[in-house]
Enzyme design. Structure first.
Site, short mmCIF file in Angstrom:
data_model
loop_
_atom_site.label_atom_id
_atom_site.label_comp_id
_atom_site.label_asym_id
_atom_site.label_seq_id
_atom_site.Cartn_x
_atom_site.Cartn_y
_atom_site.Cartn_z
N LYS A 170 0.83 -1.21 0.00
CA LYS A 170 0.00 0.00 0.00
C LYS A 170 0.87 1.26 0.00
O LYS A 170 0.54 2.26 -0.65
CB LYS A 170 -0.93 -0.02 1.22
CG LYS A 170 -1.71 1.24 1.46
CD LYS A 170 -2.80 1.51 0.42
CE LYS A 170 -3.45 2.87 0.69
NZ LYS A 170 -4.57 3.19 -0.17
N LYS A 238 0.35 11.28 5.60
CA LYS A 238 0.68 10.20 6.54
C LYS A 238 1.23 8.99 5.78
O LYS A 238 2.24 8.39 6.17
CB LYS A 238 -0.61 9.85 7.31
CG LYS A 238 -0.58 8.66 8.22
CD LYS A 238 -1.34 7.45 7.73
CE LYS A 238 -2.68 7.59 7.15
NZ LYS A 238 -3.32 6.36 6.71
#
Ligand code: NAD
Length: 291
Positions: A170, A238
């Site tokens: 991811k 993030k």
């Protein structure tokens, strides 16, 4: 059908949970923000602690912002670990650090629980339409147990490797998405300032080698001036940090990602934390003095 706990009912979690309910699963739900995703009218049962959700479920799914929230939900005094039964399966579908995913998996194993890290790509639309791409780390038996649920929430679910492999994948996904949004934002800003019609340019580019879902969806967002999330800029920042930390750990220079992360910092400094990540285009416009 197995009882499913679902913790974190935000932009992504809520539609994913709805798809599971519509597919016939009984859901036990919790979100720290009571206003977020109240699915009790659709038949879900709400609990006030993660411990209770876990104690009453055989499969527990989390869809939370980041590692600190996952740590709190799992390891907290009234967290999942305090209530989970041996033989259950824990699945974190948030995007968090691979190291946290590994720590969670190790703690679950001590309780006789298999854990999967299963972050997703496809955004809000993919969550709503059940078309997410699911990247999974963990063991084959747990993956097989979750496959019917993954098939409800996504169009593809791939077991990539051991705990943490889903999250590392991811992070790579987010590097590609971030750099591609930046490419679209730069191209559109240049074209606009040079007097080129953006609608026509997007249409032309979608027929060639530059074609991508980012050019398609985020390109359209930029043209429409639609910067409502979608995927919040602060969450993508993030994710870039997760990628950069992995680059540091494995000593791989991530030049493009570092640049995009800095660009995101400037957009956050402008106060655009809650805007969609396509707001990177707003910054390009500001820097270039064009809208
Ligand atoms: P969101 O902020 O909309 O939702 C997160 C939810 O978690 C909120 O409803 C919040 O109240 C809840 N929450 C936070 N702390 C909690 C706690 N301690 N206990 C219980 N609930 C808590 O975020 P989102 O957009 O749904 O994203 C969730 C995750 O999915 C993130 O890791 C994000 O990076 C990832 N993701 C998002 C998208 C997207 O397009 N939005 C796409 C792919 C992946």
């Amino acid at each position: 059908m197995k009882k499913v706990g679902f913790i974190g009912l935000g932009i992504m979690g809520k539609p994913m949970a709805i798809n599971l309910i519509d597919a016939g699963y009984n859901l036990n739900i919790l979100d720290s923000n009571k206003a977020a995703g109240d699915l009790t009218p659709k038949g879900a049962t709400a609990f006030s602690t993660c411990k209770e959700v876990a104690a009453n479920s055989e499969i527990i799914i989390t869809m939370l912002p980041d590692s600190p929230e996952v740590n709190e939900v799992v390891f907290g005094d009234t967290g999942v670990l305090a209530g989970i039964k041996s033989g259950s399966v824990f699945v974190d579908m948030s995007t968090i650090a691979p190291s946290t995913a590994r720590e969670v998996a190790e703690a679950m194993l001590l309780k006789g629980v298999d854990a999967l890290d299963a972050p997703v790509s496809g955004g809000q639309v993919g969550a709503e339409t059940g078309n997410l791409s699911i990247m999974v780390g963990g063991n084959q038996a747990a993956f097989d147990a979750l496959k019917p649920l993954f098939d409800v929430m996504g169009k593809s679910a791939v077991l990539i490797g051991d705990a943490g492999a889903g999250q590392l994948t991811k992070a790579c996904n987010q590097m590609i998405v971030g750099m591609t949004i930046q490419a679209v934002a730069e191209s559109f800003t240049l074209a606009k300032k040079a007097g080129v019609n953006l609608e026509k340019m997007r249409e032309a580019l979608l027929g060639g080698f530059a074609q991508s879902r980012i050019l398609d969806l985020h390109g359209q967002r930029i043209i429409d001036r639609n910067f409502d999330p979608g995927f919040k800029l602060k969450l993508h920042r993030k994710d870039m940090n997760i990628a950069l930390m992995a680059g540091k750990e494995f000593k791989v220079p991530l030049y493009g990602s570092a640049l995009v992360a800095s660009h995101m910092d400037a957009a956050l400094a402008a106060g655009w934390d809650e805007k969609d990540h396509s707001a990177l285009a707003l910054l390009m416009e500001k820097l270039s003095n064009v809208e």
